[in-house]
Scaffold this motif. Structure first.
Motif, PDB file in Angstrom:
ATOM      1  N   ASP A 149      40.767  31.662  44.973  1.00 32.57           N
ATOM      2  CA  ASP A 149      41.934  32.380  44.483  1.00 32.57           C
ATOM      3  C   ASP A 149      41.698  33.888  44.399  1.00 32.57           C
ATOM      4  N   LYS A 150      40.586  34.369  44.924  1.00 31.94           N
ATOM      5  CA  LYS A 150      40.284  35.786  44.874  1.00 31.94           C
ATOM      6  C   LYS A 150      40.393  36.413  46.257  1.00 31.94           C
ATOM      7  N   THR A 151      40.578  37.739  46.259  1.00 36.94           N
ATOM      8  CA  THR A 151      40.496  38.495  47.506  1.00 36.94           C
ATOM      9  C   THR A 151      39.034  38.807  47.741  1.00 36.94           C
ATOM     10  N   ASN A 152      38.500  38.288  48.837  1.00 37.69           N
ATOM     11  CA  ASN A 152      37.066  38.398  49.108  1.00 37.69           C
ATOM     12  C   ASN A 152      36.785  39.532  50.078  1.00 37.69           C
TER      13      ASN A 152
ATOM     14  N   TYR B  60      30.322  52.847  46.668  1.00 36.14           N
ATOM     15  CA  TYR B  60      30.397  51.415  46.346  1.00 36.14           C
ATOM     16  C   TYR B  60      30.692  51.196  44.858  1.00 36.14           C
ATOM     17  N   SER B  61      29.984  51.905  43.988  1.00 34.87           N
ATOM     18  CA  SER B  61      30.176  51.726  42.544  1.00 34.87           C
ATOM     19  C   SER B  61      31.591  52.093  42.130  1.00 34.87           C
ATOM     20  N   SER B  62      32.099  53.192  42.686  1.00 32.09           N
ATOM     21  CA  SER B  62      33.460  53.612  42.376  1.00 32.09           C
ATOM     22  C   SER B  62      34.482  52.591  42.878  1.00 32.09           C
ATOM     23  N   PHE B  63      34.219  52.029  44.056  1.00 37.80           N
ATOM     24  CA  PHE B  63      35.100  51.018  44.633  1.00 37.80           C
ATOM     25  C   PHE B  63      35.167  49.784  43.740  1.00 37.80           C
ATOM     26  N   VAL B  64      34.008  49.295  43.302  1.00 38.80           N
ATOM     27  CA  VAL B  64      33.949  48.095  42.457  1.00 38.80           C
ATOM     28  C   VAL B  64      34.644  48.337  41.119  1.00 38.80           C
ATOM     29  N   LYS B  65      34.406  49.497  40.508  1.00 33.09           N
ATOM     30  CA  LYS B  65      35.003  49.811  39.210  1.00 33.09           C
ATOM     31  C   LYS B  65      36.527  49.904  39.279  1.00 33.09           C
ATOM     32  N   SER B  66      37.041  50.191  40.482  1.00 31.71           N
ATOM     33  CA  SER B  66      38.486  50.383  40.638  1.00 31.71           C
ATOM     34  C   SER B  66      39.234  49.080  40.889  1.00 31.71           C
ATOM     35  N   LEU B  67      38.501  47.963  40.996  1.00 31.50           N
ATOM     36  CA  LEU B  67      39.130  46.668  41.239  1.00 31.50           C
ATOM     37  C   LEU B  67      38.917  45.752  40.043  1.00 31.50           C
ATOM     38  N   ASN B  68      39.833  44.806  39.839  1.00 33.22           N
ATOM     39  CA  ASN B  68      39.714  43.890  38.704  1.00 33.22           C
ATOM     40  C   ASN B  68      39.043  42.575  39.119  1.00 33.22           C
TER      41      ASN B  68
ATOM     42  N   GLY C 134      35.708  55.913  47.095  1.00 33.84           N
ATOM     43  CA  GLY C 134      35.724  54.533  46.608  1.00 33.84           C
ATOM     44  C   GLY C 134      37.040  54.178  45.943  1.00 33.84           C
ATOM     45  N   GLU C 135      37.559  55.102  45.142  1.00 27.56           N
ATOM     46  CA  GLU C 135      38.842  54.871  44.470  1.00 27.56           C
ATOM     47  C   GLU C 135      39.980  54.738  45.474  1.00 27.56           C
TER      48      GLU C 135
END
Length: 347
Positions: free
Chosen positions: A83-86, A102-110, A320-321
């Motif tokens: 059920d997730k976007t992979n 990468y860190s900024s990208f991960v932090k910007s997603l739930n 990333g954002e």
């Protein structure tokens, strides 16, 4: 695994197969990573047509209940990911700047997004053999290549990053930090216009730079960074810039105890090791930074912030954002991530 197919009911046989396999995985009868029967063996075992089984398997793959790995077979996927976007995040080599993206990208997603980071250390054949065949379990594949001209040799074959990009389906392909690829059909791309932005900032800073007499450009041309930035084009632009602004130009590969340094010099320096050497030399000569000598460095770091060094730097956090925002909004296209100028006391 046991599949119960019922005749005489409204549900088509291929959907019964789908529901039975999902039930088996949910109940634990089928374990994560367990190999499935091939389509031929499944059809033989349950006396079903091959087309029916293939249709069921294709639906299960789309639902990410099972995944097919080229040359190896079909396996039960991790149901937590269904059920997730992979997202597969591919980085060819690790450095602090790619880590920021990468860190900024991960932090910007739930929590609805599952990101798998893979650093393949320029081992393109390994990516081909191990990862490319399992791309069907990912909704998107992000790649941060250094340069499409980077090659890795193997005893049997040679692959480039360009070959890897060509193998990723366009609707899943996301490219960050590189503008070398033909990517009209990729999902989206965020790039940096290195030379254009670099010299636009120098032109914008003409007032601060006007007090200097000579521009001393220091860059280690033989490092991996030379794959990323076109130094020959930079040198051409430097010559033009200095000519237009009545500056003498000196170019060096690195800084050392023998580096020529005079009152009125402005140093544009790329590598942090060279910056440290230059700062030691300035201290030895008892010169004042920002008054006798100017320094502009490339890429902002903790050290440069601490030492109040003026920098021209890509905004890696912003990249990333932007990537996360485009995935969330399903926005396609090509965006530029502009450089930033942070004027501190060294100019």
């Amino acid at each position: 695994m046991q599949i119960n197919i019922k005749d005489g009911i409204s549900s088509p046989i291929y959907l019964q197969i789908v529901n039975e396999i999902i039930e088996n995985t949910s109940s634990g009868k089928l374990k994560m990573g367990e190999k499935m029967l091939s389509i031929n063996k499944f059809s033989e075992k349950y006396k079903l047509s091959r087309d029916t089984v293939e249709k069921a398997y294709n639906i299960l793959k789309k639902k990410k209940v099972i995944i097919g790995i080229k040359g190896k077979g079909t396996y039960v996927n991790n149901l937590k990911l269904i059920d997730k976007t992979n997202i597969l995040f591919l980085i060819n080599t690790s450095n602090p700047y790619k880590t920021k993206v990468y860190s900024s990208f991960v932090k910007s997603l739930n929590e609805n997004y599952q990101i798998n980071l893979f650093i393949f250390n320029n081992n393109e054949p390994f990516v081909f053999d191990t990862l490319i065949g399992s791309l069907n379990k990912y909704d998107y594949c992000i790649i941060m290549p250094h340069s499409k001209s980077t090659y890795t040799e193997n005893l049997k074959y040679q692959y480039s990053l360009n070959d890897i990009v060509d193998r990723i389906p366009n609707e899943k392909l996301i490219i960050l930090d590189n503008n070398d690829y033909k990517t009209e059909d990729c999902f989206f791309q965020i790039y940096q216009d290195n030379i254009h932005d670099f010299f636009n900032i120098l032109k914008f800073s003409k007032l601060q730079i006007s007090k200097y007499k000579r521009l001393h450009f220091i860059a280690q041309l033989e490092t991996d960074y030379s794959n990323y930035t076109d130094y020959s084009a930079i040198l051409f632009e430097l010559q033009k810039y200095c000519s237009n602004n009545n500056l003498h130009l000196k170019v060096s590969d690195n800084a050392s105890s023998n580096t020529d340094i005079n009152l009125g010099d402005l140093f544009v320096i790329f590598e942090e090791n060279d910056l440290v050497k230059l700062l030691n030399l300035i201290k030895t000569k008892k010169l004042s930074i920002g008054k006798d000598i100017g320094i502009i460095s490339y890429n902002d770091t903790t050290l440069k912030r601490y030492l109040n060094i003026t920098v021209i730097s890509p905004n890696y956090n912003k990249m990333g954002e932007m990537a996360a925002e485009m995935i969330v909004n399903k926005t396609r296209g090509k965006l530029k991530n502009p450089y930033t100028f942070i004027n501190r006391y060294s100019l």
